[in-house]
Design a protein around this motif. Sequence first.
Motif, PDB file in Angstrom:
ATOM      1  N   UNK A  47      -2.123   2.737   8.642  1.00  0.00           N
ATOM      2  CA  UNK A  47      -2.290   3.062   7.221  1.00  0.00           C
ATOM      3  C   UNK A  47      -3.417   4.045   6.929  1.00  0.00           C
ATOM      4  N   UNK A  48      -4.342   4.267   7.871  1.00  0.00           N
ATOM      5  CA  UNK A  48      -5.510   5.099   7.573  1.00  0.00           C
ATOM      6  C   UNK A  48      -5.630   6.313   8.490  1.00  0.00           C
ATOM      7  N   UNK A  49      -4.605   6.609   9.272  1.00  0.00           N
ATOM      8  CA  UNK A  49      -4.660   7.789  10.133  1.00  0.00           C
ATOM      9  C   UNK A  49      -4.809   9.060   9.304  1.00  0.00           C
ATOM     10  N   UNK A  50      -4.297   9.050   8.094  1.00  0.00           N
ATOM     11  CA  UNK A  50      -4.369  10.222   7.210  1.00  0.00           C
ATOM     12  C   UNK A  50      -5.802  10.675   6.954  1.00  0.00           C
ATOM     13  N   UNK A  82       0.836  -1.200   0.000  1.00  0.00           N
ATOM     14  CA  UNK A  82       0.000   0.000   0.000  1.00  0.00           C
ATOM     15  C   UNK A  82       0.870   1.249   0.000  1.00  0.00           C
ATOM     16  N   UNK A  83       1.958   1.243   0.765  1.00  0.00           N
ATOM     17  CA  UNK A  83       2.874   2.385   0.756  1.00  0.00           C
ATOM     18  C   UNK A  83       3.400   2.675  -0.643  1.00  0.00           C
ATOM     19  N   UNK A  84       3.676   1.624  -1.413  1.00  0.00           N
ATOM     20  CA  UNK A  84       4.264   1.787  -2.738  1.00  0.00           C
ATOM     21  C   UNK A  84       3.217   2.011  -3.828  1.00  0.00           C
ATOM     22  N   UNK A  85       1.926   1.962  -3.471  1.00  0.00           N
ATOM     23  CA  UNK A  85       0.885   2.163  -4.464  1.00  0.00           C
ATOM     24  C   UNK A  85       0.642   0.958  -5.351  1.00  0.00           C
ATOM     25  N   UNK A 130       3.790   8.957   3.183  1.00  0.00           N
ATOM     26  CA  UNK A 130       3.357   7.586   2.918  1.00  0.00           C
ATOM     27  C   UNK A 130       1.992   7.323   3.558  1.00  0.00           C
ATOM     28  N   UNK A 131       1.234   6.378   2.992  1.00  0.00           N
ATOM     29  CA  UNK A 131      -0.011   5.979   3.650  1.00  0.00           C
ATOM     30  C   UNK A 131       0.189   5.551   5.102  1.00  0.00           C
ATOM     31  N   UNK A 132       1.360   5.000   5.425  1.00  0.00           N
ATOM     32  CA  UNK A 132       1.677   4.684   6.829  1.00  0.00           C
ATOM     33  C   UNK A 132       1.766   6.019   7.562  1.00  0.00           C
TER      34      UNK A 132
END
Length: 482
Positions: free
Chosen positions: A215-218, A165-168, A421-423
Amino acid sequence: TLLTTRESEAGFKEGGRRVRLKRVEDRWEAELEGPNNELVEGAPVLTLPVTIRLNGDAEGAHTQNGNAESAQVQVGGETLELRLGELSDWVDLAFRAVPGIKVRGICRMLLTETGEHVSLYVTPINLDPDSPAMPISHPAYFATYLSKKLGKFSTLGLAEDTWALNEGVIDDGAFLQQTYDIDKERENMLFAALERVRKGAVVCVFDATDRIQHMFWRYLEEGHPAARAAETNGDGRPGGEHADAIEDLYVHNDAMVGRIREELREGDMLVVLSDHGFTSFRRGVNLNAWLHENGYLKLQDGAKGEGEWLREVDWAETKAYALGLTGMYLNIEGREAQGSVKPGEEAAALKAEFIERLSGLEDSEKGAMAIREAFDPSALYGGPYLQNAPDLLIGYAEGYRISWDGATGVVAGAVIEDNVKPWSGDHCVDPRIVPGVFFSNKVIDRDDPALIDIAPTACWLFGVEPPAHMDGKVLFERESIE
């Protein structure tokens, strides 16, 4: 692993592999890499051939948007029917090591592109619980028992593929499905154990709360650097299809706790425990860059410090370094191979200097505190394992953490930078910012429970005297509980 027709010379920063798919007549072919073959001299990598055929004619059957709806994927001797965008079930892999011996693993696959380009995502390969190449449970047969009773399950320590997920390589939806599927595997194991165990302790780790908050704190925070345009309402406020992913998970877990309570018998004790909480990860601090900037870490002549794992450091002229998520180390003479700091008074003075300089470290660009406090582990902990601790623990402030480069020993770059990053959430900070939770169906006698209290309490519950070196206190003062 990403098998793809797309050309790219760049590797994945977070690990993972990109493998080029080659067109052969009406199909695409590649080799899927597995483990090293330890039974052959040189331990070459084991591989399996992978073939992808889009369903339809030789050019592939296409929908109106130009993508084939499905494809046949052949890996080893197994043929799968994969639909575009749908994560497969577990796929059996059998790598031929030597005649008569196969190394078995399992993975899942996701067809992500079938139009102008074809791409197939493959999860990290897990040991097959039906036939693990090494013991993964105690007793050794227990993994196979679970697999026969409940079906295949993930066996990696961090099974949810956060790096993809970080790398898309995969999107939010695919990551959430993967995470919830693993969560369901754990739930099935727990209820099977509750049904079987009549006396003793049953413990199960559910880590979806960790993975999804990372991964979803954003989505929780307006203006988070990791938020993308598609994830906002257009004005910087969080939005999008998965904006409630974290809240949804807590509702999911609450319902599961309710089902567990229904299974309890009279006298059973239930504890729901987390080892940490969560906070935002907006900005990263590269401690190695700070050490270099302030003269504590030197680079080899001509080096730029861009290599990972501190490869370009001049150790004879270096006093300290950082590696990992919260640890900082002195380059101690006699401990490190090229130590430059004498143990004893010199090391103690340098440690005190770092504590003073790093505590309250400011992010001048944002006008905020980046590090709340640097801690000396020897002042916090005791016991026979203290020697394994870093020389300093760094308590980052809310919104800050070690940077991605800092964690992997890169020296170059800014001291403090945005995390995109998504992280986007983390807990490797000052622990006072991220307290965990403790729920129990029995009233405890102390009002300040801590993680280190769990081990002595568990000993006490089973009538075992906690070892003298064990930190923490028993949470009950009575002789027994009802």
